[in-house]
Design an enzyme around this catalytic site. Sequence first.
Site, PDB file in Angstrom:
ATOM      1  N   LYS A 227       0.852  -1.195   0.000  1.00 31.93           N
ATOM      2  CA  LYS A 227       0.000   0.000   0.000  1.00 31.93           C
ATOM      3  C   LYS A 227       0.891   1.250   0.000  1.00 31.93           C
ATOM      4  O   LYS A 227       1.645   1.433  -0.943  1.00 31.93           O
ATOM      5  CB  LYS A 227      -1.001  -0.087   1.139  1.00 31.93           C
ATOM      6  CG  LYS A 227      -2.003  -1.210   0.820  1.00 31.93           C
ATOM      7  CD  LYS A 227      -3.013  -1.501   1.882  1.00 31.93           C
ATOM      8  CE  LYS A 227      -3.926  -2.623   1.380  1.00 31.93           C
ATOM      9  NZ  LYS A 227      -4.695  -3.256   2.453  1.00 31.93           N
ATOM     10  N   ARG A 375     -12.912   6.066  -2.523  1.00 29.60           N
ATOM     11  CA  ARG A 375     -11.782   6.371  -1.635  1.00 29.60           C
ATOM     12  C   ARG A 375     -10.694   7.081  -2.435  1.00 29.60           C
ATOM     13  O   ARG A 375     -10.385   6.694  -3.567  1.00 29.60           O
ATOM     14  CB  ARG A 375     -11.202   5.084  -1.036  1.00 29.60           C
ATOM     15  CG  ARG A 375     -12.190   4.306  -0.174  1.00 29.60           C
ATOM     16  CD  ARG A 375     -11.510   3.152   0.531  1.00 29.60           C
ATOM     17  NE  ARG A 375     -10.763   2.293  -0.394  1.00 29.60           N
ATOM     18  CZ  ARG A 375      -9.957   1.308  -0.018  1.00 29.60           C
ATOM     19  NH1 ARG A 375      -9.775   1.062   1.268  1.00 29.60           N
ATOM     20  NH2 ARG A 375      -9.330   0.563  -0.913  1.00 29.60           N
TER      21      ARG A 375
HETATM   22  C1  LIG Z   1      -4.926  -4.561   2.450  1.00 28.77           C
HETATM   23  C2  LIG Z   1      -5.163  -5.152   3.778  1.00 28.77           C
HETATM   24  C3  LIG Z   1      -4.977  -6.531   3.987  1.00 28.77           C
HETATM   25  C4  LIG Z   1      -4.607  -7.427   2.819  1.00 28.77           C
HETATM   26  O1  LIG Z   1      -4.233  -8.737   3.098  1.00 28.77           O
HETATM   27  P1  LIG Z   1      -3.408  -9.552   1.982  1.00 28.77           P
HETATM   28  O2  LIG Z   1      -3.138 -10.874   2.594  1.00 28.77           O
HETATM   29  O3  LIG Z   1      -2.185  -8.757   1.687  1.00 28.77           O
HETATM   30  O4  LIG Z   1      -4.272  -9.626   0.770  1.00 28.77           O
HETATM   31  C5  LIG Z   1      -5.168  -7.010   5.271  1.00 28.77           C
HETATM   32  N1  LIG Z   1      -5.550  -6.194   6.288  1.00 28.77           N
HETATM   33  C6  LIG Z   1      -5.743  -4.859   6.095  1.00 28.77           C
HETATM   34  C7  LIG Z   1      -6.145  -3.959   7.241  1.00 28.77           C
HETATM   35  C8  LIG Z   1      -5.562  -4.299   4.835  1.00 28.77           C
HETATM   36  O5  LIG Z   1      -5.756  -2.984   4.651  1.00 28.77           O
END
Ligand SMILES: *Cc1c(COP(=O)(O)O)cnc(C)c1O
Length: 403
Positions: A227, A375
């Site tokens: 991210k 968003r």
């Molecule tokens: C994006 C996100 C995930 C993503 O999990 P992945 O296993 O990387 O797909 C998990 N928790 C939060 C809070 C997120 O924002």
Amino acid sequence: MTIRSALRAEARRRDEADPLTKYAREYITDGAIHLNGNSLGPPRASLTGALDRVVSDQWAPRQVQGWFREGWLDLPRTIGDKLATLLGAAPGQVVVAGETTSTTLFNALIAACRLRPTRPVLLIEAESFPTDLYIAASVARLLDRELIVRSRDGFDAYLARHGARVAAALAAPVDFRTGARRDIGPTTARCQAAGALSVWDLSHAAGVLPVDLDAHQVDLAIGCGYKYLGGGPGAPAYLYVPARLQPLLDLPLTGWHGHARMFAMTAEFEPAPGIDRARTGTPPVLSLIALDHALDPLVEVGIEALHRRGRELGEFFLECLAERAPDLAGRLASPRDPDRRGGHLALRIPEAEPVEAALAAAGVHVDSRPPDLIRLAFAPLYVTHEQVWHAVDALDHAVKGAR
Ligand SMILES: *Cc1c(COP(=O)(O)O)cnc(C)c1O
């Protein structure tokens, strides 16, 4: 001068006055405006060269010796230490084992519950990211604990009233839908007072918001690398374990890279001292190199300046929106106070999906979340005030066109 052109002039003035604006040139944006950095940001132009050097100058000539002679074997820890500076953690407490966010969370939650074997409850915020809810439910089933799901205030109330029953409590400092903040300090203190383990999912905060893990005495934290950290599609996740908990932590994923003597190849698992026990198996080196490369400018700038810039961009967006499209400004689903938000904003727009598509066609990347949220994320290093000005223009057009 019209309000529209006055705002544009103001955008240029703010960009010129801010030394961080120069970083935007380092990213491959191809003229598009990336307001979806809370999902996946653009790469830096120098990434292809960095990857090419690993393939051509390390992998090809050294082959398997690359693990020892190019530092590949240490990457989970060296990248962890780099990332730690953005998380307010001293070295030796963050590892990027090469797992997904989901498996890392699974690992952390089970280890947390094992530290409180007689407590019956695993507590989680109702507004959590779906995978967090699913993993927590599965962990509760596996360990025969009760999963308690409570929304914002109910979560704190549960800790205050029934904290002695809670083994571990999982929350996020930034709500992935609305961007609303939950302060890490008070919730962690509540967990501590109750003797429960605090587990934080930093996915929507790391790289844009200070989280001060050591200062708040957080117990465990995890987050994803793709991210705001910019590690690229599917970049590996990280795990924070403070030094004080490392000797006690019994993680369920016990791969050979977490062994005290990895190459002894013994039949019995003996956890490595320190954060290395949280490693699992052979890590994805190319993905680690991409994450390492993405972290450089973030670490150079530092989390305080990143936060300051992201916040200014978000505020400028709301100023432009209030002037140009006051009806849209009234649809803010996020806290208006920038101290109460993370790096993104959400607007409630019934036509969210077609608006997202129209914006993408106009070169403005946002994302929509069902049923009606748009968003917009203000990643500090590749978004400029002038782009924010453009985005408001495009959003106004897209919403009018969708009606
Ligand atoms: C994006 C996100 C995930 C993503 O999990 P992945 O296993 O990387 O797909 C998990 N928790 C939060 C809070 C997120 O924002």
